[in-house]
Design an enzyme around this catalytic site. Structure first.
Site, mmCIF file in Angstrom:
data_model
loop_
_atom_site.group_PDB
_atom_site.id
_atom_site.type_symbol
_atom_site.label_atom_id
_atom_site.label_comp_id
_atom_site.label_asym_id
_atom_site.label_seq_id
_atom_site.Cartn_x
_atom_site.Cartn_y
_atom_site.Cartn_z
ATOM 1 N N SER A 75 -10.208 -84.973 -31.150
ATOM 2 C CA SER A 75 -10.661 -86.240 -31.726
ATOM 3 C C SER A 75 -11.989 -86.062 -32.476
ATOM 4 O O SER A 75 -12.251 -86.763 -33.455
ATOM 5 C CB SER A 75 -10.773 -87.327 -30.654
ATOM 6 O OG SER A 75 -11.833 -87.057 -29.777
ATOM 7 N N HIS B 143 -21.700 -82.213 -26.786
ATOM 8 C CA HIS B 143 -21.536 -82.201 -25.331
ATOM 9 C C HIS B 143 -21.619 -83.635 -24.809
ATOM 10 O O HIS B 143 -22.510 -84.389 -25.222
ATOM 11 C CB HIS B 143 -22.629 -81.333 -24.691
ATOM 12 C CG HIS B 143 -22.489 -81.221 -23.215
ATOM 13 N ND1 HIS B 143 -21.552 -80.380 -22.623
ATOM 14 C CD2 HIS B 143 -23.122 -81.863 -22.211
ATOM 15 C CE1 HIS B 143 -21.636 -80.521 -21.300
ATOM 16 N NE2 HIS B 143 -22.582 -81.408 -21.024
HETATM 17 C C1 GRF Z 1 -15.581 -84.023 -25.998
HETATM 18 O O1 GRF Z 1 -15.967 -84.938 -25.010
HETATM 19 C C2 GRF Z 1 -16.658 -82.996 -26.227
HETATM 20 O O2 GRF Z 1 -17.953 -83.487 -26.068
HETATM 21 C C3 GRF Z 1 -16.384 -81.984 -25.148
HETATM 22 O O3 GRF Z 1 -14.978 -81.926 -25.077
HETATM 23 C C4 GRF Z 1 -14.419 -83.151 -25.535
HETATM 24 C C5 GRF Z 1 -13.493 -82.808 -26.651
HETATM 25 O O4 GRF Z 1 -12.775 -83.885 -27.141
HETATM 26 N N1 GRF Z 1 -17.045 -80.728 -25.428
HETATM 27 P P1 GRF Z 1 -11.898 -83.751 -28.449
HETATM 28 O O5 GRF Z 1 -11.010 -82.519 -28.287
HETATM 29 O O6 GRF Z 1 -12.827 -83.601 -29.617
HETATM 30 O O7 GRF Z 1 -11.086 -84.996 -28.517
#
Ligand code: GRF
Length: 218
Positions: free
Chosen positions: A13, A113
């Site tokens: 996402s 993060h």
């Molecule tokens: C996000 O919450 C990011 O901060 C963490 O992993 C998740 C990834 O989500 N490192 P997506 O794959 O971008 O939907």
């Protein structure tokens, strides 16, 4: 325009938020390639849907190397060079990156993060935040250095923690902010507005040169 390489392992996402911002012309960059370590990661499918090259690099292919993590990153580096990537985004990339990659893209690699670092680094940051009983949570975009989740912080955004929050509800609230924050941080870099002094990132008002060698100041 800066050529981005996005590394992603799952849902993608954040990758989508970057692609949307590029399509809406709110960031002046291109995604040159999306690289993933999970074959059927939705992130790779998203890239394909938007005509962005995607590469699956199988960690198993280097499992027998003396240092599999570094061998993997050497392969990654080859692909990043092949696609002439100038700046790397870790967007839900669930694999520790080694100095092989970090040194090649020093000050040219950022990570998003889901916590207000330095609180709650590592896995399950939202669960850690709830278990700790914090009243405010959030997300961080930071430069990637050789210590996991510790590089200089570029941007952060806070969200409230509600009395009856679950990990899912809090994660969704944080994720919405990640989707705004990451494109903003990319654009700051693209506009050459980021300077780093020690652990602190300074954001300048005016656009300047954005070559990585101009980022560090005394
Ligand atoms: C996000 O919450 C990011 O901060 C963490 O992993 C998740 C990834 O989500 N490192 P997506 O794959 O971008 O939907």
């Amino acid at each position: 325009m800066i050529r981005l390489g996005v590394l992603a392992s799952g849902r993608g996402s954040n990758l989508q938020a970057i692609i949307d911002a590029i399509e809406a012309e709110t960031i002046t960059a291109n995604v040159a390639v999306v690289i993933g370590n999970k074959e059927r990661a939705p992130a790779l499918a998203r890239a394909e849907r938007h005509g962005v090259p995607s590469v699956f690099l199988d960690p198993k292919s280097v499992a027998d190397a003396p240092d599999p993590r570094e061998a993997y990153d050497r392969q990654l580096l080859e692909q990043l060079k092949r696609y002439e990537v100038e700046f790397v985004i870790l967007a839900g990339y669930m694999k520790i990156v080694t100095p092989v990659l970090i040194r090649a893209y020093e000050w040219r690699m950022m990570n998003v993060h889901p916590s207000l670092l330095p609180s709650f680094p590592g896995l399950n940051a939202q669960r850690q935040a709830l278990d700790h009983g914090v009243k405010v949570a959030g997300c961080t975009v930071h430069f990637v250095t050789e210590t996991v989740d510790e590089g200089p912080i570029i941007l952060q955004r806070a969200v409230p923690v509600h009395e009856d929050d679950t990990v899912d509800a809090l994660s969704d609230r944080i994720l919405k902010e990640e989707h705004r924050l990451l494109p903003e941080a990319i654009q700051l870099f693209a506009e050459g507005r980021i300077r780093v002094k020690g652990q602190r990132v300074h954001i300048r008002h005016e656009s300047l040169d954005c070559r990585p060698e101009t980022l560090l100041i005394e």
